[in-house]
Design an enzyme around this catalytic site. Sequence first.
Site, short mmCIF file in Angstrom:
data_model
loop_
_atom_site.label_atom_id
_atom_site.label_comp_id
_atom_site.label_asym_id
_atom_site.label_seq_id
_atom_site.Cartn_x
_atom_site.Cartn_y
_atom_site.Cartn_z
N HIS A 61 -13.98 -4.29 -42.90
CA HIS A 61 -14.76 -2.97 -43.23
C HIS A 61 -13.97 -1.81 -44.03
CE1 HIS A 61 -18.22 -0.07 -42.48
NE2 HIS A 61 -17.20 0.52 -42.02
N GLU A 106 -18.70 -8.08 -45.43
CA GLU A 106 -18.95 -8.21 -44.05
C GLU A 106 -20.19 -8.61 -43.76
OE1 GLU A 106 -18.91 -4.32 -41.84
OE2 GLU A 106 -18.48 -3.38 -44.13
N CYS A 111 -17.44 -21.50 -70.66
CA CYS A 111 -16.79 -20.64 -69.61
C CYS A 111 -15.90 -19.50 -69.93
CB CYS A 111 -16.34 -21.53 -68.37
SG CYS A 111 -17.06 -23.03 -68.45
N LYS A 120 -17.29 -16.87 -72.48
CA LYS A 120 -18.45 -16.17 -71.94
C LYS A 120 -17.76 -15.20 -70.92
CE LYS A 120 -20.28 -18.24 -68.65
NZ LYS A 120 -21.07 -19.32 -67.69
N GLU A 138 -27.40 -15.04 -68.27
CA GLU A 138 -26.03 -14.47 -68.72
C GLU A 138 -25.91 -13.47 -69.62
OE1 GLU A 138 -23.69 -17.68 -66.05
OE2 GLU A 138 -23.39 -18.25 -68.21
N TYR A 155 -29.59 -20.16 -66.42
CA TYR A 155 -28.46 -19.27 -66.37
C TYR A 155 -27.81 -18.96 -67.66
CZ TYR A 155 -25.16 -23.29 -66.81
OH TYR A 155 -24.40 -24.10 -67.42
N CYS A 169 -15.99 -25.52 -72.33
CA CYS A 169 -15.49 -24.77 -71.34
C CYS A 169 -14.83 -23.70 -72.11
CB CYS A 169 -14.93 -25.30 -70.12
SG CYS A 169 -14.40 -24.29 -68.90
#
Length: 450
Positions: A435, A440, A48, A51, A182, A178, A43
């Site tokens: 908003h 939302e 992680c 990256k 990525e 993934y 990681c």
Amino acid sequence: MDFDFDLFVIGGGSGGVRAARIAASEGGAKVALAEEYRMGGTCVIRGCVPKKLMVYASGFSRTVEDGKAYGWDIRQHGFDWGQFRPHLHAELDRLEAAYRRNAQNAGVTIFDSRAVLDDAHTVRLADGKTVTAKHILVATGGQPFVPDFPGSELAITSNDIFLVDELPKSILIVGGGYIACEFACILNGLGVEVTQFYRGAQILNGFDEEVRGHIGELIMDSGVSLHLGCDVIEMEQQDEGIFVKATNGKNRHYDKVMYATGRKPNSGGLGLEDIGVKLGRKGEIVVDEWSQTSVPSIYAVGDVTDRINLTPVAIREGHAFADTVFGGKKVKADHALVPGAVFTQPEYGYVGMSEEEARKDHEIEVYATAFKPMKDAFAGREDRVLFKLIVDAADRRVLGCHIVAEGAGELIQLAAIAVKMGATKEDFDRTVAVHPTIAEELVTMRKPVR
């Protein structure tokens, strides 16, 4: 029998360091840890963290372009890898030092060495020294897998991309998971000509089907040349670059070829099977709900067990192990409703079931919407975000939440709390919308689409 240590941890990644620290600082154990490469593991050093920093870097090309629509006179001169790379590695050095310091401050003895198992209580270091421990925890993680084919030695992996001296002008990324997706987005954003091969019918196998199609279209629209149902036959180094012969007949040269076709548990050569530790078909260490192996004194956590291969899960597993064995409280790592994010551009955040998973055992309603967000529409972009809730038709619980949008990784963390608590669709509906935001939509989808 007297042991040198109460606990010996093999592997200095997130799961191993957390277990060592908690066992020493909160459990009062005498703890040692061996790491053969760099503290921090996949990681921090080659996953992680670097990256995500590259994700940030790659996003600025789009930001600069969109800034013009918002009235900013900004001129691009291209991405400078030579300037970025030293800052990247300085940050990794800082984090590695922090991992080391935190473990040592907790009282953990660190051996900068490879360690293997001689028996259920004995660890042998690379210099031949042996150390005994009442309990041993294996936390050696995983590693990229490259299939064997003619020219496969020319491929790099995600481990290598952070170390290149200069960015290639063109790259072929092989894989549809993934990591492949990525890096296709990252390198495309940094100005590299990116081609992606995936032998399946759609990228991101195992994720929600609707999301897969949505992201696939966005990746292609961003400029990545994505070829589905395609694989590499062979590769050869030539003067013009790496010549790739492809199953679709579109043979050409690339500066680099990166394989992201899966990872495998890093369990080889540790002596595990010789002392009776059971391994699975892919080499994963088989453990029970307490992370205990078939040898009672030996435990394992993290990617080497191939349960849920995410850093926060490895940390939870390591902490639960330390609490259970040294903290006087029986704690199981909770593997249910674990949220996650795929850092494509835009990102994909998810928690709970995909629509396909939910249909197997539930009568469901699906609430979904896709639209142009205000920020992108104003800049003239055609990109569409996707929000999706999967709801149990009987008890109204939200079984799954899926978001494809800028910042989806941040959004899903908060949505995951509600899903983990068992929130119903009506709980979402009762929540007042913020908003104007894209988020939302999570609380304004009134009618099911399916």
